[in-house]
Motif scaffolding. Structure first.
Motif, PDB file in Angstrom:
ATOM      1  N   ALA A 177       0.825  -1.206   0.000  1.00  0.00           N
ATOM      2  CA  ALA A 177       0.000   0.000   0.000  1.00  0.00           C
ATOM      3  C   ALA A 177       0.862   1.259   0.000  1.00  0.00           C
ATOM      4  CB  ALA A 177      -0.927  -0.004   1.214  1.00  0.00           C
ATOM      5  N   ILE A 178       1.931   1.261   0.791  1.00  0.00           N
ATOM      6  CA  ILE A 178       2.831   2.422   0.821  1.00  0.00           C
ATOM      7  C   ILE A 178       3.486   2.619  -0.547  1.00  0.00           C
ATOM      8  CG2 ILE A 178       4.951   3.324   1.838  1.00  0.00           C
ATOM      9  CD1 ILE A 178       4.168   1.968   4.449  1.00  0.00           C
ATOM     10  N   GLY A 179       3.876   1.512  -1.182  1.00  0.00           N
ATOM     11  CA  GLY A 179       4.456   1.609  -2.517  1.00  0.00           C
ATOM     12  C   GLY A 179       3.476   2.181  -3.523  1.00  0.00           C
ATOM     13  N   LEU A 180       2.207   1.791  -3.425  1.00  0.00           N
ATOM     14  CA  LEU A 180       1.194   2.327  -4.334  1.00  0.00           C
ATOM     15  C   LEU A 180       0.998   3.826  -4.143  1.00  0.00           C
ATOM     16  CD1 LEU A 180      -1.546  -0.464  -4.267  1.00  0.00           C
ATOM     17  CD2 LEU A 180      -0.146   0.213  -6.214  1.00  0.00           C
ATOM     18  N   VAL A 181       0.999   4.263  -2.883  1.00  0.00           N
ATOM     19  CA  VAL A 181       0.838   5.688  -2.598  1.00  0.00           C
ATOM     20  C   VAL A 181       2.006   6.485  -3.158  1.00  0.00           C
ATOM     21  CG1 VAL A 181       0.730   7.401  -0.747  1.00  0.00           C
ATOM     22  CG2 VAL A 181      -0.606   5.303  -0.575  1.00  0.00           C
ATOM     23  N   ARG A 182       3.200   5.927  -3.054  1.00  0.00           N
ATOM     24  CA  ARG A 182       4.386   6.623  -3.563  1.00  0.00           C
ATOM     25  C   ARG A 182       4.380   6.707  -5.089  1.00  0.00           C
ATOM     26  NH1 ARG A 182       9.598   4.036  -0.841  1.00  0.00           N
ATOM     27  NH2 ARG A 182      10.559   5.647  -2.174  1.00  0.00           N
ATOM     28  N   ARG A 183       3.818   5.705  -5.739  1.00  0.00           N
ATOM     29  CA  ARG A 183       3.832   5.684  -7.202  1.00  0.00           C
ATOM     30  C   ARG A 183       2.650   6.425  -7.822  1.00  0.00           C
ATOM     31  NH1 ARG A 183       5.036   0.221  -6.226  1.00  0.00           N
ATOM     32  NH2 ARG A 183       2.904  -0.347  -6.816  1.00  0.00           N
ATOM     33  N   GLU A 184       1.523   6.427  -7.141  1.00  0.00           N
ATOM     34  CA  GLU A 184       0.310   6.988  -7.721  1.00  0.00           C
ATOM     35  C   GLU A 184      -0.158   8.204  -6.919  1.00  0.00           C
ATOM     36  OE1 GLU A 184      -2.319   8.372  -9.631  1.00  0.00           O
ATOM     37  OE2 GLU A 184      -1.485   6.580 -10.571  1.00  0.00           O
ATOM     38  N   PRO A 185      -0.057   9.419  -7.476  1.00  0.00           N
ATOM     39  CA  PRO A 185      -0.456  10.625  -6.735  1.00  0.00           C
ATOM     40  C   PRO A 185      -1.941  10.667  -6.396  1.00  0.00           C
ATOM     41  CG  PRO A 185       0.027  11.137  -9.039  1.00  0.00           C
ATOM     42  CD  PRO A 185       0.488   9.736  -8.801  1.00  0.00           C
ATOM     43  N   ALA A 186      -2.775   9.972  -7.174  1.00  0.00           N
ATOM     44  CA  ALA A 186      -4.215   9.991  -6.885  1.00  0.00           C
ATOM     45  C   ALA A 186      -4.502   9.386  -5.518  1.00  0.00           C
ATOM     46  CB  ALA A 186      -4.978   9.237  -7.974  1.00  0.00           C
ATOM     47  N   TYR A 187      -3.774   8.348  -5.127  1.00  0.00           N
ATOM     48  CA  TYR A 187      -3.976   7.737  -3.821  1.00  0.00           C
ATOM     49  C   TYR A 187      -3.565   8.697  -2.709  1.00  0.00           C
ATOM     50  CZ  TYR A 187      -4.254   3.451  -6.612  1.00  0.00           C
ATOM     51  OH  TYR A 187      -4.593   2.496  -7.538  1.00  0.00           O
ATOM     52  N   LEU A 188      -2.479   9.425  -2.940  1.00  0.00           N
ATOM     53  CA  LEU A 188      -2.031  10.408  -1.947  1.00  0.00           C
ATOM     54  C   LEU A 188      -3.069  11.510  -1.768  1.00  0.00           C
ATOM     55  CD1 LEU A 188       0.271  11.268  -0.066  1.00  0.00           C
ATOM     56  CD2 LEU A 188       1.263  12.527  -1.984  1.00  0.00           C
ATOM     57  N   VAL A 189      -3.671  11.944  -2.868  1.00  0.00           N
ATOM     58  CA  VAL A 189      -4.705  12.977  -2.783  1.00  0.00           C
ATOM     59  C   VAL A 189      -5.934  12.440  -2.058  1.00  0.00           C
ATOM     60  CG1 VAL A 189      -6.282  14.390  -4.152  1.00  0.00           C
ATOM     61  CG2 VAL A 189      -3.888  14.209  -4.811  1.00  0.00           C
ATOM     62  N   LEU A 190      -6.308  11.199  -2.322  1.00  0.00           N
ATOM     63  CA  LEU A 190      -7.439  10.598  -1.609  1.00  0.00           C
ATOM     64  C   LEU A 190      -7.177  10.578  -0.107  1.00  0.00           C
ATOM     65  CD1 LEU A 190      -8.462   7.557  -3.858  1.00  0.00           C
ATOM     66  CD2 LEU A 190      -9.807   9.605  -3.398  1.00  0.00           C
ATOM     67  N   GLY A 191      -5.955  10.171   0.287  1.00  0.00           N
ATOM     68  CA  GLY A 191      -5.621  10.140   1.704  1.00  0.00           C
ATOM     69  C   GLY A 191      -5.592  11.524   2.322  1.00  0.00           C
ATOM     70  N   PHE A 192      -5.035  12.502   1.594  1.00  0.00           N
ATOM     71  CA  PHE A 192      -4.982  13.873   2.110  1.00  0.00           C
ATOM     72  C   PHE A 192      -6.378  14.453   2.246  1.00  0.00           C
ATOM     73  CE2 PHE A 192      -4.577  18.494   1.322  1.00  0.00           C
ATOM     74  CZ  PHE A 192      -3.771  18.826   2.407  1.00  0.00           C
ATOM     75  N   THR A 193      -7.237  14.199   1.259  1.00  0.00           N
ATOM     76  CA  THR A 193      -8.613  14.690   1.329  1.00  0.00           C
ATOM     77  C   THR A 193      -9.355  14.063   2.499  1.00  0.00           C
ATOM     78  OG1 THR A 193      -8.640  14.983  -1.077  1.00  0.00           O
ATOM     79  CG2 THR A 193     -10.770  14.925   0.046  1.00  0.00           C
ATOM     80  N   GLN A 194      -9.158  12.770   2.716  1.00  0.00           N
ATOM     81  CA  GLN A 194      -9.795  12.098   3.847  1.00  0.00           C
ATOM     82  C   GLN A 194      -9.323  12.704   5.163  1.00  0.00           C
ATOM     83  OE1 GLN A 194      -9.625   7.768   3.884  1.00  0.00           O
ATOM     84  NE2 GLN A 194      -9.508   7.729   6.098  1.00  0.00           N
ATOM     85  N   THR A 195      -8.028  12.958   5.283  1.00  0.00           N
ATOM     86  CA  THR A 195      -7.497  13.542   6.513  1.00  0.00           C
ATOM     87  C   THR A 195      -8.088  14.924   6.772  1.00  0.00           C
ATOM     88  OG1 THR A 195      -5.419  12.313   6.315  1.00  0.00           O
ATOM     89  CG2 THR A 195      -5.395  14.301   7.682  1.00  0.00           C
ATOM     90  N   CYS A 196      -8.109  15.760   5.747  1.00  0.00           N
ATOM     91  CA  CYS A 196      -8.581  17.138   5.913  1.00  0.00           C
ATOM     92  C   CYS A 196     -10.074  17.197   6.198  1.00  0.00           C
ATOM     93  CB  CYS A 196      -8.254  17.960   4.665  1.00  0.00           C
ATOM     94  SG  CYS A 196      -6.493  18.206   4.391  1.00  0.00           S
ATOM     95  N   PHE A 197     -10.873  16.484   5.399  1.00  0.00           N
ATOM     96  CA  PHE A 197     -12.320  16.608   5.563  1.00  0.00           C
ATOM     97  C   PHE A 197     -12.807  15.905   6.826  1.00  0.00           C
ATOM     98  CE2 PHE A 197     -16.792  16.027   4.967  1.00  0.00           C
ATOM     99  CZ  PHE A 197     -17.193  17.140   4.254  1.00  0.00           C
ATOM    100  N   GLU A 198     -12.418  14.653   7.011  1.00  0.00           N
ATOM    101  CA  GLU A 198     -12.900  13.927   8.183  1.00  0.00           C
ATOM    102  C   GLU A 198     -12.318  14.503   9.465  1.00  0.00           C
ATOM    103  OE1 GLU A 198     -12.683   9.695   7.827  1.00  0.00           O
ATOM    104  OE2 GLU A 198     -13.326   9.703   5.737  1.00  0.00           O
ATOM    105  N   GLY A 199     -11.068  14.998   9.416  1.00  0.00           N
ATOM    106  CA  GLY A 199     -10.516  15.672  10.586  1.00  0.00           C
ATOM    107  C   GLY A 199     -11.300  16.914  10.934  1.00  0.00           C
ATOM    108  N   SER A 200     -11.654  17.709   9.929  1.00  0.00           N
ATOM    109  CA  SER A 200     -12.474  18.898  10.164  1.00  0.00           C
ATOM    110  C   SER A 200     -13.852  18.515  10.700  1.00  0.00           C
ATOM    111  CB  SER A 200     -12.626  19.689   8.861  1.00  0.00           C
ATOM    112  OG  SER A 200     -11.373  20.096   8.364  1.00  0.00           O
ATOM    113  N   MET A 201     -14.392  17.416  10.202  1.00  0.00           N
ATOM    114  CA  MET A 201     -15.705  16.961  10.663  1.00  0.00           C
ATOM    115  C   MET A 201     -15.650  16.554  12.136  1.00  0.00           C
ATOM    116  SD  MET A 201     -17.895  13.744   9.197  1.00  0.00           S
ATOM    117  CE  MET A 201     -16.617  12.620   9.802  1.00  0.00           C
ATOM    118  N   TYR A 202     -14.606  15.828  12.527  1.00  0.00           N
ATOM    119  CA  TYR A 202     -14.483  15.419  13.923  1.00  0.00           C
ATOM    120  C   TYR A 202     -14.279  16.622  14.843  1.00  0.00           C
ATOM    121  CZ  TYR A 202     -13.926  10.706  12.019  1.00  0.00           C
ATOM    122  OH  TYR A 202     -14.127   9.526  11.359  1.00  0.00           O
ATOM    123  N   LEU A 203     -13.498  17.597  14.387  1.00  0.00           N
ATOM    124  CA  LEU A 203     -13.311  18.805  15.197  1.00  0.00           C
ATOM    125  C   LEU A 203     -14.593  19.616  15.289  1.00  0.00           C
ATOM    126  CD1 LEU A 203      -9.781  19.954  13.966  1.00  0.00           C
ATOM    127  CD2 LEU A 203     -10.360  18.861  16.134  1.00  0.00           C
TER     128      LEU A 203
END
Length: 242
Positions: free
Chosen positions: A7-33
């Motif tokens: 999974a880490i290798g996929l994230v490093r190779r594919e920027p779309a996965y990194l954006v999905l993870g960053f979006t999840q962190t930002c939106f769900e983190g904001s929702m929890y706060l």
């Protein structure tokens, strides 16, 4: 452990996965706060004697309306009619054959993700605009954010289901929750209630960055998405054109 490395290798190779993870962190983190912020924020504008039960019910209704809006958008989206792929998922000598219907739906969801994050960023920026904001305006801004939450989950679920391979989807989702939990924990340790305007402003900036990332990376990669093809074990995993 092997799947984690994969999974880490996929994230490093594919920027779309990194954006999905960053979006999840930002939106769900904001929702929890937001869960910790909406009561003191409304009490700041309207006093301590508020019908919190009715307000929370209005938030849940707003979330349901957001889900209905998402369903309506997807159901009424105009997509071109195309010839379906053969049952084995392959074409005769054309491995990069694309299904415009599926591609259009993936791109539509990527655009919705960018719009949802952008609109949520504006709502948080509006909520952090100052103590003079009336309780009515704050309430409706919070209801609009809950509607964004109602749209967010089916949109991100569809994107993960379409773009992330089946065999690493659960591992990748767990991996994305590590920065999410760190973000929320660090924010809570700083004293969320006493610095809620700064927290709203910070969440607004992060959501704005997530919106831009979806617009410039996720949409582009979604447009390059190729219809999943059956593997040796019958599993269907997404591919991208070069």
């Amino acid at each position: 452990l092997t799947k984690l490395k994969q999974a880490i290798g996929l994230v490093r190779r594919e920027p779309a996965y990194l954006v999905l993870g960053f979006t999840q962190t930002c939106f769900e983190g904001s929702m929890y706060l937001f869960v910790f912020l909406w009561v003191p924020s409304l009490q700041e504008a309207g006093g301590t004697s508020l019908p919190l039960g009715y307000i929370f019910s209005a938030f849940m209704i707003s979330m349901m309306l957001g889900s209905i809006v998402y369903t309506t958008i997807v159901a009424t989206a105009t997509v071109p009619e195309t010839t379906a792929l053969p049952a084995n998922g392959h074409t005769n000598g054309h491995s990069n054959h694309r299904n415009p219907v599926h591609d259009t739906l993936v791109v539509l969801h990527a655009k919705l993700a960018a719009l949802i994050c952008g609109f949520a960023a504006l709502l948080f920026a509006y909520s952090a605009s100052g103590e003079t904001l009336s309780i009515e305006r704050r309430f409706w801004a919070f209801c609009a954010f809950e509607a964004c939450v109602g749209m967010y989950y089916p949109v991100m679920g569809m994107l993960r289901g379409s773009l992330v391979p089946n065999e690493v989807r659960a591992t990748l989702s767990s991996l994305f929750r590590v920065p999410l939990n760190i973000f929320v924990t660090c924010a809570l340790l700083t004293g969320v209630s006493s610095a809620r305007h700064m927290v709203f402003a910070g969440c607004s900036m992060l959501l704005a960055v997530a919106s831009l990332a979806c617009a410039f990376v996720l949409i582009k990669r979604s447009e390059e998405f190729v219809t999943p093809q059956a593997g040796e074990n019958g599993e269907r995993t997404p591919n991208y054109t070069d």
